[in-house]
Design a protein around this motif. Sequence first.
Motif, PDB file in Angstrom:
ATOM      1  N   ILE A   1       0.600  -1.375  -0.084  1.00 22.94           N
ATOM      2  CA  ILE A   1      -0.001   0.232  -0.139  1.00 22.94           C
ATOM      3  C   ILE A   1       0.736   1.432  -0.509  1.00 22.94           C
ATOM      4  N   TYR A   2       2.356   0.785  -0.156  1.00 19.19           N
ATOM      5  CA  TYR A   2       2.962   2.414   0.317  1.00 19.19           C
ATOM      6  C   TYR A   2       3.179   2.917  -1.141  1.00 19.19           C
ATOM      7  N   TYR A   3       3.164   1.928  -1.312  1.00 17.75           N
ATOM      8  CA  TYR A   3       4.604   2.517  -2.972  1.00 17.75           C
ATOM      9  C   TYR A   3       3.917   3.076  -3.659  1.00 17.75           C
ATOM     10  N   PRO A   4       4.522   4.107  -5.192  1.00 13.28           N
ATOM     11  CA  PRO A   4       3.818   5.201  -6.014  1.00 13.28           C
ATOM     12  C   PRO A   4       3.270   3.627  -6.902  1.00 13.28           C
ATOM     13  N   GLU A   5       1.615   4.315  -6.986  1.00 10.13           N
ATOM     14  CA  GLU A   5       1.600   3.631  -8.347  1.00 10.13           C
ATOM     15  C   GLU A   5       1.940   3.570  -9.854  1.00 10.13           C
ATOM     16  N   GLY A   6       2.096   2.323  -9.840  1.00  7.55           N
ATOM     17  CA  GLY A   6       3.020   1.472 -11.711  1.00  7.55           C
ATOM     18  C   GLY A   6       4.465   1.957 -11.510  1.00  7.55           C
ATOM     19  N   SER A   7       4.302   1.809  -9.733  1.00  9.14           N
ATOM     20  CA  SER A   7       5.880   1.121  -9.822  1.00  9.14           C
ATOM     21  C   SER A   7       5.798  -0.222  -9.131  1.00  9.14           C
TER      22      SER A   7
ATOM     23  N   CYS B   1       5.526  -6.028  -4.775  1.00 11.11           N
ATOM     24  CA  CYS B   1       4.975  -6.450  -3.636  1.00 11.11           C
ATOM     25  C   CYS B   1       3.509  -7.361  -3.649  1.00 11.11           C
ATOM     26  N   VAL B   2       3.164  -6.638  -4.504  1.00 10.41           N
ATOM     27  CA  VAL B   2       1.414  -7.363  -4.454  1.00 10.41           C
ATOM     28  C   VAL B   2       1.491  -8.263  -5.118  1.00 10.41           C
ATOM     29  N   GLU B   3       2.490  -8.877  -5.916  1.00 10.24           N
ATOM     30  CA  GLU B   3       2.112 -10.628  -6.785  1.00 10.24           C
ATOM     31  C   GLU B   3       3.306 -11.458  -5.750  1.00 10.24           C
ATOM     32  N   GLY B   4       4.255 -10.825  -4.620  1.00  6.48           N
ATOM     33  CA  GLY B   4       5.060 -11.702  -4.649  1.00  6.48           C
ATOM     34  C   GLY B   4       3.908 -11.822  -2.982  1.00  6.48           C
ATOM     35  N   ALA B   5       3.982 -11.597  -2.385  1.00  3.99           N
ATOM     36  CA  ALA B   5       2.481 -11.296  -1.012  1.00  3.99           C
ATOM     37  C   ALA B   5       2.089 -12.630  -1.456  1.00  3.99           C
ATOM     38  N   GLU B   6       1.642 -12.646  -2.844  1.00  3.23           N
ATOM     39  CA  GLU B   6       0.435 -13.904  -3.129  1.00  3.23           C
ATOM     40  C   GLU B   6       1.421 -15.034  -3.280  1.00  3.23           C
TER      41      GLU B   6
ATOM     42  N   LYS C   1      -4.184   2.057  -1.689  1.00  2.15           N
ATOM     43  CA  LYS C   1      -4.440   0.248  -2.162  1.00  2.15           C
ATOM     44  C   LYS C   1      -5.414  -0.024  -3.540  1.00  2.15           C
ATOM     45  N   LYS C   2      -6.290   0.911  -4.072  1.00  4.84           N
ATOM     46  CA  LYS C   2      -6.909   0.665  -5.062  1.00  4.84           C
ATOM     47  C   LYS C   2      -6.468   0.806  -6.325  1.00  4.84           C
ATOM     48  N   LYS C   3      -5.211   1.627  -6.633  1.00  2.94           N
ATOM     49  CA  LYS C   3      -4.490   1.547  -7.537  1.00  2.94           C
ATOM     50  C   LYS C   3      -3.562   0.272  -7.335  1.00  2.94           C
ATOM     51  N   ASN C   4      -2.891   0.222  -7.148  1.00  2.11           N
ATOM     52  CA  ASN C   4      -1.834  -0.464  -6.347  1.00  2.11           C
ATOM     53  C   ASN C   4      -2.140  -2.190  -5.955  1.00  2.11           C
ATOM     54  N   GLY C   5      -3.908  -2.392  -6.384  1.00  5.07           N
ATOM     55  CA  GLY C   5      -4.365  -3.469  -6.616  1.00  5.07           C
ATOM     56  C   GLY C   5      -4.022  -4.281  -5.441  1.00  5.07           C
ATOM     57  N   VAL C   6      -3.823  -4.236  -3.945  1.00  9.24           N
ATOM     58  CA  VAL C   6      -3.985  -4.341  -2.865  1.00  9.24           C
ATOM     59  C   VAL C   6      -5.884  -4.619  -2.616  1.00  9.24           C
ATOM     60  N   LYS C   7      -5.935  -5.356  -1.797  1.00  8.10           N
ATOM     61  CA  LYS C   7      -7.385  -6.271  -1.933  1.00  8.10           C
ATOM     62  C   LYS C   7      -7.293  -5.790   0.058  1.00  8.10           C
ATOM     63  N   ASP C   8      -8.786  -6.135   0.178  1.00  8.39           N
ATOM     64  CA  ASP C   8      -9.118  -5.958   1.525  1.00  8.39           C
ATOM     65  C   ASP C   8      -9.027  -5.328   2.125  1.00  8.39           C
ATOM     66  N   LEU C   9      -8.644  -3.783   2.010  1.00  2.93           N
ATOM     67  CA  LEU C   9      -7.842  -3.378   3.834  1.00  2.93           C
ATOM     68  C   LEU C   9      -9.104  -2.243   3.312  1.00  2.93           C
TER      69      LEU C   9
ATOM     70  N   GLU D   1      14.989  13.001  -0.371  1.00  4.25           N
ATOM     71  CA  GLU D   1      15.099  12.948  -2.123  1.00  4.25           C
ATOM     72  C   GLU D   1      13.884  12.231  -1.672  1.00  4.25           C
ATOM     73  N   LYS D   2      13.770  12.564  -3.109  1.00  6.73           N
ATOM     74  CA  LYS D   2      12.232  11.345  -4.240  1.00  6.73           C
ATOM     75  C   LYS D   2      11.890  10.288  -3.574  1.00  6.73           C
ATOM     76  N   THR D   3      11.334   9.162  -3.196  1.00  2.00           N
ATOM     77  CA  THR D   3      11.235   8.028  -3.835  1.00  2.00           C
ATOM     78  C   THR D   3      11.875   7.491  -4.562  1.00  2.00           C
ATOM     79  N   ARG D   4      12.377   6.526  -4.875  1.00  2.17           N
ATOM     80  CA  ARG D   4      12.810   5.912  -5.874  1.00  2.17           C
ATOM     81  C   ARG D   4      12.780   4.649  -5.875  1.00  2.17           C
ATOM     82  N   ASP D   5      12.693   3.443  -7.237  1.00  2.69           N
ATOM     83  CA  ASP D   5      12.311   2.911  -7.447  1.00  2.69           C
ATOM     84  C   ASP D   5      13.319   1.921  -7.359  1.00  2.69           C
ATOM     85  N   PHE D   6      12.517   0.156  -7.792  1.00  3.32           N
ATOM     86  CA  PHE D   6      13.963  -0.680  -7.847  1.00  3.32           C
ATOM     87  C   PHE D   6      14.839  -0.642  -9.267  1.00  3.32           C
ATOM     88  N   VAL D   7      15.548  -0.372  -9.388  1.00  7.82           N
ATOM     89  CA  VAL D   7      16.310  -0.962 -10.817  1.00  7.82           C
ATOM     90  C   VAL D   7      17.099  -1.877 -10.706  1.00  7.82           C
TER      91      VAL D   7
END
Length: 371
Positions: A54-60, A66-71, A109-117, A323-329
């Motif tokens: 739920i914390y991470y920028p949409e589209g990152s 994270c969502v896929e990995g948790a499943e 959460k809705k934008k990132n596909g997280v369920k049941d919050l 500094e602005k949060t960076r995504d994984f490389v």
Amino acid sequence: MEKVDITIIGAGVVGLAIAAELSQKFKNITVIEKHKTFGQETSSRNSEVIHSGIYYPEGSLKAALCVEGAEHLYEIYEQFSIPHKKTGKLIIASEQSEIKALEALLEKKKKNGVKDLVILQKNDVSKIEPNTLSLAALYSPNTGIIDSHSLMKFFSDSAADNGVLFAFNSEVNRIDKKNDGFVVWIKQEDYHFESNVVINCAGLYSDYIAGLSGIDIGENDYRLKFCKGSYFSYSKPSPVRMLIYPVPQEEIVGLGVHATLDLANRLRFGPDAEHVEVIDYKVDAGKKESFYKGASKIISGLDIDSFLPDMAGIRPKLQGPREKTRDFVIRDESGNGMPGFINLIGIESPGLTASPSIAKMVGGMITRLMN
């Protein structure tokens, strides 16, 4: 000169997950690790939380993986009986101004596909966690905790069973580009070998390994910044049953001093966020009061004398303070004239949760390279 098809540098949870994934399709894989065994740095010095995303920028990549990995992780745990517990998590709004932040997290959460919050009001929170101090809370039922060592052992054993060779106590100190691959040099034995593909999963030293290959880490903005996170354990029985978090700080510098449980129900507070120049795992006992004050904003009745210095970990961040949060490389460096060299840099939280989906992503990259 000895030659392998794929070399993975680094045997943290991500390197191990990639080794396990690739070994299902490819042979002649070697994992190089400078420590005496796997998972000796960031992978074993964290909260061991299965994050929901739920914390991470949409589209990152952080959000999607994270969502896929948790499943994937819950599937792995159930199938192979790896110790874990779906505790649930509450993100506590202790001030009126923080309620809007909860609503923003719910929308993310809705934008990132997280369920049941769901947002719970004060009375509902009190029913499930009476010792919290909340005006409202965001409830994440699918957040959980794991035994990270058992997960890493599962990945390691799976890879070894499929023929992956592990070389521990082996530090890479030179990488040379060749027309058809790379020459990788090992410091301890002054030994070198050829590899068609090199995957850089070196965690805290991933920018250094990228630099060894000839990539300009300054020009590519790959230089890591170390962010230390300390933990304090709580010597009395835990007053809460789930994970309790404050509303996160701006740009996710850290998630604030939060309460996590291990599988033995031992309560810990942390981590904080302190940018450092040198890797040092000592916990400053002088931080006790600040940890107590932070924890007391979300949990009532805590005893300051029960806060004990526990452990510390280092996050390999791509952004510095303010500094602005960076995504994984996660990048095939063909564009830098290095086809077959794959960099994974800045794999901080939620790297543990995302590890199986990171492995699948890298597996797809290797399949395209090999074909």
